[in-house]
Write an enzyme that holds these catalytic residues in place. Structure first.
Site, PDB file in Angstrom:
ATOM      1  N   ASN A  39      -1.515   4.256  30.479  1.00  0.00           N
ATOM      2  CA  ASN A  39      -1.105   2.956  29.585  1.00  0.00           C
ATOM      3  C   ASN A  39       0.078   3.205  28.918  1.00  0.00           C
ATOM      4  O   ASN A  39       0.963   2.454  28.349  1.00  0.00           O
ATOM      5  CB  ASN A  39      -2.293   2.647  28.909  1.00  0.00           C
ATOM      6  CG  ASN A  39      -1.957   1.686  27.982  1.00  0.00           C
ATOM      7  OD1 ASN A  39      -1.711   0.353  28.215  1.00  0.00           O
ATOM      8  ND2 ASN A  39      -1.989   2.178  26.650  1.00  0.00           N
ATOM      9  N   TYR A  57      13.633  -1.537  30.839  1.00  0.00           N
ATOM     10  CA  TYR A  57      12.071  -1.679  30.865  1.00  0.00           C
ATOM     11  C   TYR A  57      11.849  -2.128  32.199  1.00  0.00           C
ATOM     12  O   TYR A  57      10.862  -1.469  32.814  1.00  0.00           O
ATOM     13  CB  TYR A  57      11.731  -2.632  29.713  1.00  0.00           C
ATOM     14  CG  TYR A  57      10.590  -2.732  29.683  1.00  0.00           C
ATOM     15  CD1 TYR A  57       9.337  -1.832  29.175  1.00  0.00           C
ATOM     16  CD2 TYR A  57       9.680  -3.842  30.314  1.00  0.00           C
ATOM     17  CE1 TYR A  57       7.993  -1.983  29.123  1.00  0.00           C
ATOM     18  CE2 TYR A  57       8.543  -4.321  30.339  1.00  0.00           C
ATOM     19  CZ  TYR A  57       7.294  -3.394  29.721  1.00  0.00           C
ATOM     20  OH  TYR A  57       6.164  -3.275  29.726  1.00  0.00           O
ATOM     21  N   VAL A  85       0.890 -10.086  26.166  1.00  0.00           N
ATOM     22  CA  VAL A  85      -0.111  -9.649  25.486  1.00  0.00           C
ATOM     23  C   VAL A  85       0.435  -9.525  24.054  1.00  0.00           C
ATOM     24  O   VAL A  85       1.330  -8.617  23.745  1.00  0.00           O
ATOM     25  CB  VAL A  85      -0.958  -8.718  25.721  1.00  0.00           C
ATOM     26  CG1 VAL A  85      -2.359  -8.207  25.162  1.00  0.00           C
ATOM     27  CG2 VAL A  85      -1.474  -8.740  27.251  1.00  0.00           C
ATOM     28  N   THR A 135       0.770  -7.573  21.331  1.00  0.00           N
ATOM     29  CA  THR A 135       0.425  -6.205  20.464  1.00  0.00           C
ATOM     30  C   THR A 135       1.772  -5.715  19.921  1.00  0.00           C
ATOM     31  O   THR A 135       2.596  -6.552  19.695  1.00  0.00           O
ATOM     32  CB  THR A 135       0.409  -5.135  21.649  1.00  0.00           C
ATOM     33  OG1 THR A 135       1.549  -5.178  22.601  1.00  0.00           O
ATOM     34  CG2 THR A 135      -0.654  -5.315  22.650  1.00  0.00           C
TER      35      THR A 135
HETATM   36  N1  LIG Z   1       2.048  -6.101  25.479  1.00  0.00           N
HETATM   37  C1  LIG Z   1       2.554  -6.793  26.487  1.00  0.00           C
HETATM   38  O1  LIG Z   1       2.811  -7.916  26.740  1.00  0.00           O
HETATM   39  C2  LIG Z   1       2.708  -5.872  27.832  1.00  0.00           C
HETATM   40  C3  LIG Z   1       3.101  -6.862  29.005  1.00  0.00           C
HETATM   41  C4  LIG Z   1       3.120  -5.990  30.406  1.00  0.00           C
HETATM   42  C5  LIG Z   1       2.949  -4.743  30.222  1.00  0.00           C
HETATM   43  N2  LIG Z   1       2.580  -3.896  29.125  1.00  0.00           N
HETATM   44  C6  LIG Z   1       2.415  -2.451  29.089  1.00  0.00           C
HETATM   45  O2  LIG Z   1       1.059  -2.336  28.637  1.00  0.00           O
HETATM   46  C7  LIG Z   1       1.294  -0.906  28.184  1.00  0.00           C
HETATM   47  C8  LIG Z   1       0.677  -0.778  26.504  1.00  0.00           C
HETATM   48  O3  LIG Z   1       1.564  -1.536  25.951  1.00  0.00           O
HETATM   49  P1  LIG Z   1       1.298  -2.276  24.448  1.00  0.00           P
HETATM   50  O4  LIG Z   1       1.500  -3.765  24.370  1.00  0.00           O
HETATM   51  O5  LIG Z   1      -0.442  -2.093  24.188  1.00  0.00           O
HETATM   52  O6  LIG Z   1       2.064  -1.600  23.495  1.00  0.00           O
HETATM   53  P2  LIG Z   1       2.002  -0.843  22.179  1.00  0.00           P
HETATM   54  O7  LIG Z   1       1.078  -1.553  21.379  1.00  0.00           O
HETATM   55  O8  LIG Z   1       3.647  -0.713  21.687  1.00  0.00           O
HETATM   56  O9  LIG Z   1       1.381   0.607  22.442  1.00  0.00           O
HETATM   57  C9  LIG Z   1       1.993   1.516  23.399  1.00  0.00           C
HETATM   58  C10 LIG Z   1       1.473   2.827  23.397  1.00  0.00           C
HETATM   59  O10 LIG Z   1       1.935   3.803  24.070  1.00  0.00           O
HETATM   60  C11 LIG Z   1       2.185   4.906  23.225  1.00  0.00           C
HETATM   61  N3  LIG Z   1       3.188   5.727  23.439  1.00  0.00           N
HETATM   62  C12 LIG Z   1       4.503   5.959  23.582  1.00  0.00           C
HETATM   63  N4  LIG Z   1       5.180   6.610  24.011  1.00  0.00           N
HETATM   64  C13 LIG Z   1       4.179   7.675  24.304  1.00  0.00           C
HETATM   65  C14 LIG Z   1       4.399   8.873  24.762  1.00  0.00           C
HETATM   66  N5  LIG Z   1       5.435   9.666  25.012  1.00  0.00           N
HETATM   67  N6  LIG Z   1       3.361   9.674  24.978  1.00  0.00           N
HETATM   68  C15 LIG Z   1       2.291   9.227  24.670  1.00  0.00           C
HETATM   69  N7  LIG Z   1       1.734   8.026  24.188  1.00  0.00           N
HETATM   70  C16 LIG Z   1       2.979   6.927  23.870  1.00  0.00           C
HETATM   71  C17 LIG Z   1       2.311   4.450  21.789  1.00  0.00           C
HETATM   72  O11 LIG Z   1       1.793   5.243  20.935  1.00  0.00           O
HETATM   73  P3  LIG Z   1       2.477   5.446  19.469  1.00  0.00           P
HETATM   74  O12 LIG Z   1       1.439   4.684  18.551  1.00  0.00           O
HETATM   75  O13 LIG Z   1       2.621   6.820  18.816  1.00  0.00           O
HETATM   76  O14 LIG Z   1       3.924   4.896  19.433  1.00  0.00           O
HETATM   77  C18 LIG Z   1       1.247   3.523  21.932  1.00  0.00           C
HETATM   78  O15 LIG Z   1      -0.161   3.806  21.747  1.00  0.00           O
HETATM   79  C19 LIG Z   1       2.635  -0.389  28.041  1.00  0.00           C
HETATM   80  O16 LIG Z   1       2.937   0.473  29.288  1.00  0.00           O
HETATM   81  C20 LIG Z   1       3.595  -1.705  28.478  1.00  0.00           C
HETATM   82  O17 LIG Z   1       4.701  -1.639  29.022  1.00  0.00           O
HETATM   83  C21 LIG Z   1       2.546  -4.652  27.928  1.00  0.00           C
END
Ligand SMILES: NC(=O)c1ccc[n+]([C@@H]2O[C@H](COP(=O)([O-])OP(=O)(O)OC[C@H]3O[C@@H](n4cnc5c(N)ncnc54)[C@H](OP(=O)(O)O)[C@@H]3O)[C@@H](O)[C@H]2O)c1
Length: 264
Positions: A88, A187, A220, A222
């Site tokens: 994730n 991205y 989402v 976040t």
């Molecule tokens: N939100 C959306 O609309 C959306 C849509 C499509 C896909 N996604 C995907 O869903 C996934 C989760 O995203 P989210 O929206 O929940 O974003 P988020 O709230 O920014 O969370 C991202 C997570 O990834 C961690 N991370 C980043 N770099 C890392 C590393 N080198 N090693 C380990 N952990 C790391 C962050 O840790 P830190 O707290 O330490 O930074 C955080 O826990 C991502 O892959 C994103 O691309 C999100």
């Protein structure tokens, strides 16, 4: 005594990762919530399970080879196996496209899941599931021309895919990326690569009965998705959890949203 399934989630300290941990725990799995910073991992796991009975935490930085091999050793010695791996962790850098941001994005979003999966596959068994948390922004329409044909070729190998991702970063550096057909969004490119990696790994791991799928959780709310996104994390994580419980070789190597196939 009934044995709990063991699920590992990367980037589990907040956002979709944290909610995925919560939903997997509610399904009765033992969840290993991982994060790159120990304090964040411990705090998040404590929010889900103060007793440690159903949620453990561990440090895992998906860009750090030593962190990954240390974690893989911990899994082998403490738990012995993994039933679910949710890749994730991800980043989206809001800055002008340059080589450094392209490299960081591809390193986390493409090479991160590849490294983590390679390190943890030895602890998996027939019936284990791997979920790549991808994005509709990585659909292949973000690429053009001959490049798109190469990336989407069903015979694409792991080595060819790695070379293509490295070529993207170099091409950003020498300003040839657009001419070659790459998207101007690192991205999108990283997630397109992750999608094709899903196909490659699903074929590699099919003989061992390990299922590999990519999911788009939707847009989402976040830290990454921002406050205007239409979906809450409960809804977004459902797409991820669906793929974490799906079984059988007829459902491997796909790209799904809400349990339904979407185009690569
Ligand atoms: N939100 C959306 O609309 C959306 C849509 C499509 C896909 N996604 C995907 O869903 C996934 C989760 O995203 P989210 O929206 O929940 O974003 P988020 O709230 O920014 O969370 C991202 C997570 O990834 C961690 N991370 C980043 N770099 C890392 C590393 N080198 N090693 C380990 N952990 C790391 C962050 O840790 P830190 O707290 O330490 O930074 C955080 O826990 C991502 O892959 C994103 O691309 C999100």
């Amino acid at each position: 005594m009934e044995q709990h399934q063991i699920a590992v989630v990367t980037g589990g300290n907040k956002g979709l990762g944290l909610e995925t941990c919560r939903q997997l725990r509610d399904l009765g799995m033992h969840v290993i919530l991982t994060a790159r910073e120990p304090a964040k991992a411990k705090k998040a796991a404590g929010m889900l399970d103060g007793t440690g009975a159903s949620v453990s935490w561990a440090v895992l930085d998906v860009t750090d080879a030593a962190s990954i091999s240390g974690f893989a050793g911990q899994i082998k010695n403490t738990w012995g196996r993994i039933d679910v791996l949710v890749n994730n962790a991800g980043i989206a850098i809001n800055s002008r496209l340059d080589e450094a941001s392209a490299r960081a994005t591809v390193d986390t979003n493409f090479f991160g899941p590849l490294r983590v999966t390679d390190a943890l596959v030895p602890s998996m068994h027939s019936g284990s599931r791997i979920v790549m948390v991808s994005s509709a922004m990585g659909q292949l329409s973000c690429l053009s021309g001959e490049l798109r044909k190469q990336v989407e070729s069903p015979t694409l190998t792991r080595e060819q895919l790695i070379n293509l991702m490295q070529d993207f970063v170099r091409s950003v550096g020498d300003n040839t990326a657009a001419r070659k057909g790459w998207s101007s969004s690192s991205y999108s490119v990283s997630k397109a690569g992750l999608n094709m990696l899903t196909r490659v790994l699903s074929k590699e791991l099919a003989p061992r009965g390990i299922v590999v799928n990519a999911v788009h959780p939707g847009w989402v709310r976040t830290d990454m998705g921002g406050p205007s996104a239409p979906l809450d994390t409960t809804t977004g994580a459902r797409s991820i959890v669906w793929a974490a419980v799906v079984s059988g070789q007829d459902t491997t190597g796909g790209f799904f949203h809400d349990g339904k196939t979407i185009p690569w």
